[in-house]
Design a protein around this motif. Structure first.
Motif, PDB file in Angstrom:
ATOM      1  N   UNK A  20      17.119  10.872   0.538  1.00 36.43           N
ATOM      2  CA  UNK A  20      18.527  10.899   0.941  1.00 36.43           C
ATOM      3  C   UNK A  20      18.607  10.871   2.463  1.00 36.43           C
ATOM      4  N   UNK A  21      19.456  10.026   2.989  1.00 36.74           N
ATOM      5  CA  UNK A  21      19.714   9.974   4.421  1.00 36.74           C
ATOM      6  C   UNK A  21      21.218   9.923   4.609  1.00 36.74           C
ATOM      7  N   UNK A  22      21.809  11.053   5.015  1.00 38.22           N
ATOM      8  CA  UNK A  22      23.254  11.130   5.135  1.00 38.22           C
ATOM      9  C   UNK A  22      23.918  10.913   3.791  1.00 38.22           C
ATOM     10  N   UNK A  23      24.797   9.937   3.738  1.00 36.81           N
ATOM     11  CA  UNK A  23      25.511   9.670   2.474  1.00 36.81           C
ATOM     12  C   UNK A  23      24.888   8.504   1.714  1.00 36.81           C
ATOM     13  N   UNK A  24      23.658   8.133   2.053  1.00 35.90           N
ATOM     14  CA  UNK A  24      22.983   7.031   1.372  1.00 35.90           C
ATOM     15  C   UNK A  24      21.761   7.550   0.626  1.00 35.90           C
TER      16      UNK A  24
ATOM     17  N   UNK B 287       0.807  -1.220   0.000  1.00 31.10           N
ATOM     18  CA  UNK B 287       0.000   0.000   0.000  1.00 31.10           C
ATOM     19  C   UNK B 287       0.843   1.274   0.000  1.00 31.10           C
ATOM     20  N   UNK B 288       2.008   1.231   0.668  1.00 26.17           N
ATOM     21  CA  UNK B 288       2.704   2.486   0.941  1.00 26.17           C
ATOM     22  C   UNK B 288       3.993   2.708   0.165  1.00 26.17           C
ATOM     23  N   UNK B 289       4.634   1.660  -0.325  1.00 25.51           N
ATOM     24  CA  UNK B 289       5.923   1.865  -0.982  1.00 25.51           C
ATOM     25  C   UNK B 289       5.991   1.114  -2.303  1.00 25.51           C
ATOM     26  N   UNK B 290       6.877   1.602  -3.161  1.00 20.90           N
ATOM     27  CA  UNK B 290       7.123   0.939  -4.422  1.00 20.90           C
ATOM     28  C   UNK B 290       7.807  -0.409  -4.161  1.00 20.90           C
ATOM     29  N   UNK B 291       7.662  -1.373  -5.072  1.00 20.65           N
ATOM     30  CA  UNK B 291       8.119  -2.734  -4.761  1.00 20.65           C
ATOM     31  C   UNK B 291       9.631  -2.936  -4.750  1.00 20.65           C
ATOM     32  N   UNK B 292      10.395  -2.078  -5.451  1.00 24.48           N
ATOM     33  CA  UNK B 292      11.841  -2.269  -5.516  1.00 24.48           C
ATOM     34  C   UNK B 292      12.559  -1.040  -4.969  1.00 24.48           C
ATOM     35  N   UNK B 293      13.682  -1.306  -4.284  1.00 27.79           N
ATOM     36  CA  UNK B 293      14.464  -0.242  -3.671  1.00 27.79           C
ATOM     37  C   UNK B 293      15.917  -0.386  -4.119  1.00 27.79           C
ATOM     38  N   UNK B 294      16.513   0.732  -4.501  1.00 22.65           N
ATOM     39  CA  UNK B 294      17.923   0.769  -4.869  1.00 22.65           C
ATOM     40  C   UNK B 294      18.628   1.692  -3.878  1.00 22.65           C
ATOM     41  N   UNK B 295      19.520   1.131  -3.076  1.00 13.80           N
ATOM     42  CA  UNK B 295      20.308   1.913  -2.134  1.00 13.80           C
ATOM     43  C   UNK B 295      21.667   2.209  -2.762  1.00 13.80           C
ATOM     44  N   UNK B 296      22.090   3.448  -2.674  1.00 11.89           N
ATOM     45  CA  UNK B 296      23.344   3.869  -3.299  1.00 11.89           C
ATOM     46  C   UNK B 296      24.175   4.644  -2.275  1.00 11.89           C
TER      47      UNK B 296
ATOM     48  N   UNK C 197      22.392  10.696  -7.282  1.00 10.29           N
ATOM     49  CA  UNK C 197      21.077  11.284  -7.020  1.00 10.29           C
ATOM     50  C   UNK C 197      20.556  12.017  -8.254  1.00 10.29           C
ATOM     51  N   UNK C 198      21.431  12.741  -8.920  1.00  6.77           N
ATOM     52  CA  UNK C 198      21.015  13.460 -10.131  1.00  6.77           C
ATOM     53  C   UNK C 198      20.577  12.491 -11.224  1.00  6.77           C
ATOM     54  N   UNK C 199      21.242  11.352 -11.327  1.00  5.19           N
ATOM     55  CA  UNK C 199      20.887  10.368 -12.347  1.00  5.19           C
ATOM     56  C   UNK C 199      19.592   9.634 -12.002  1.00  5.19           C
ATOM     57  N   UNK C 200      19.410   9.309 -10.740  1.00  7.95           N
ATOM     58  CA  UNK C 200      18.270   8.478 -10.337  1.00  7.95           C
ATOM     59  C   UNK C 200      16.971   9.261 -10.234  1.00  7.95           C
TER      60      UNK C 200
ATOM     61  N   UNK D 195      27.109   4.246 -15.183  1.00 11.60           N
ATOM     62  CA  UNK D 195      28.029   5.270 -15.689  1.00 11.60           C
ATOM     63  C   UNK D 195      28.991   5.757 -14.610  1.00 11.60           C
ATOM     64  N   UNK D 196      28.681   5.525 -13.361  1.00  7.36           N
ATOM     65  CA  UNK D 196      29.512   6.003 -12.255  1.00  7.36           C
ATOM     66  C   UNK D 196      30.613   5.016 -11.889  1.00  7.36           C
ATOM     67  N   UNK D 197      30.608   3.847 -12.497  1.00  7.17           N
ATOM     68  CA  UNK D 197      31.649   2.867 -12.243  1.00  7.17           C
ATOM     69  C   UNK D 197      31.775   2.501 -10.784  1.00  7.17           C
ATOM     70  N   UNK D 198      33.037   2.491 -10.291  1.00 11.27           N
ATOM     71  CA  UNK D 198      33.278   2.103  -8.907  1.00 11.27           C
ATOM     72  C   UNK D 198      33.107   3.257  -7.930  1.00 11.27           C
ATOM     73  N   UNK D 199      32.588   4.376  -8.399  1.00 10.40           N
ATOM     74  CA  UNK D 199      32.390   5.523  -7.514  1.00 10.40           C
ATOM     75  C   UNK D 199      31.232   5.372  -6.558  1.00 10.40           C
ATOM     76  N   UNK D 200      30.384   4.367  -6.782  1.00 12.16           N
ATOM     77  CA  UNK D 200      29.275   4.115  -5.871  1.00 12.16           C
ATOM     78  C   UNK D 200      29.111   2.610  -5.680  1.00 12.16           C
ATOM     79  N   UNK D 201      28.487   2.260  -4.577  1.00 12.59           N
ATOM     80  CA  UNK D 201      28.071   0.878  -4.352  1.00 12.59           C
ATOM     81  C   UNK D 201      26.559   0.868  -4.357  1.00 12.59           C
ATOM     82  N   UNK D 202      25.985  -0.185  -4.918  1.00 13.82           N
ATOM     83  CA  UNK D 202      24.543  -0.248  -5.127  1.00 13.82           C
ATOM     84  C   UNK D 202      23.999  -1.548  -4.545  1.00 13.82           C
TER      85      UNK D 202
END
Length: 325
Positions: free
Chosen positions: A276-280, A246-255, A264-267, A297-304
């Protein structure tokens, strides 16, 4: 980009259909409690039926512990009606409490007694003879995995052992309904899983549980229904699965990572909702593939981390991400 694809976690099972004819063991209607000008419980309604685990979740100060105290007759409501085990509370609270067990947030075990003696003394509180209590103690020690600690002093027990003993002690008089106020707070994963296993066995015996917890996975695993409480007010109540749907979308991507701002600009234009919560970064979507492709496109600059939505996502959406003290 380093992607941690979450294992396919099975969706929480929907609660079994509840027997309409079964009267509730706890019925709360229009419950109100004020301390001075502050209304800490606001027009609260809920029921607990035989054989179900009913969860109450909410931030610190939401009114969870106050609600339990009201239901047990340890505090008087300013308005509303409470029936516990068919008896009105607070007028018949003492009689009603004889049929329920209680595990509070903080251990109240007597340090002057051994494990076995703590159980013996508690049996007397419920009018049990020493012979009756002695007969129940071996099974309760086995239930709590404390057979080897029967003659140990409380100071010799670990935190997990104390919590298991508190649960066993609450069962000394074979109650139909057990109140558990944050029963696994401060425990390591092994101790938490053992207590979960024991609680499931109680439910299988037909007992009911009122559970307050800050662990959303705990509520999702154990509870047939969950009440979301904030500032003493009911935000929603349903099965964990229904609340998620009822309240949230079915898939979540944490970055997270050095390039989370760019992520954030891409997503943002590709996901239904981004928080956004802190650096996540949390991106919520029905179709996560475009977001995941853009983040490459961000390569190893982020973990997903790509995972299914869960009850914690519901909790944070309904109550917010700001810190509560």
């Amino acid at each position: 980009m380093q992607t941690l694809l979450a294992e396919q976690v099975p969706a929480p099972a929907a609660a079994e259909p509840r027997a309409a004819a079964a009267p509730p063991w706890l019925s709360v209607r229009g419950l109100v409690k004020r301390y001075g000008a502050t209304e800490v419980v606001r027009q609260l309604d809920f029921d607990i039926l035989p054989g179900e685990c009913h969860g109450i979740i909410g931030p610190n100060g939401a009114g969870k512990t106050t609600t339990i105290r009201l239901c047990l007759g340890l505090a008087a409501p300013d308005a509303g009606r409470i029936e516990l085990m068919g008896l009105p509370v607070p007028s018949e609270a003492a009689r009603a409490r004889m049929r329920v067990g209680v595990v509070t947030q903080f251990d109240s075990l007597d340090p002057d007694f051994t494990v076995r003696e703590n159980l013996m003394v508690y049996g007397r509180y419920f009018g049990m003879s020493d012979a009756q209590t002695r007969q129940r103690i071996p099974a309760l020690l086995q239930f709590a995995a404390l057979e080897h600690k029967a003659d140990a002093r409380i100071q010799e027990l670990s935190g997990g052992m104390k919590r298991r003993l508190s649960l066993a002690r609450a069962l000394i008089h074979d109650p139909a309904l057990i109140f558990l106020d944050e029963p696994t707070t401060g425990l390591d994963p092994q101790a938490r899983h053992l207590i979960w296993d024991r609680l499931k066995s109680l439910l299988a015996q037909g007992k009911s549980i009122l559970l307050t917890t800050h662990f959303m996975d705990e509520a999702e695993r154990l509870c047939a229904r969950v009440l979301v409480l904030d500032h003493g007010r009911r935000l929603d109540e349903d099965t964990p699965l229904a609340l998620i749907q009822r309240h949230v979308e079915p898939r979540v991507i944490e970055v997270y990572g050095a390039l989370v701002d760019r992520a954030q600009a891409l997503a943002t234009p590709l996901a239904e909702r981004v928080e956004r919560s802190g650096d996540t970064l949390f991106a919520y979507a029905h179709a996560p593939e475009p977001v995941l492709e853009a983040l490459q496109a961000l390569g190893d600059g982020v973990r997903v981390l790509h995972r299914p939505a869960n009850l914690e996502d519901v909790f944070l959406k309904l109550t917010g991400r700001q810190l509560r003290d």
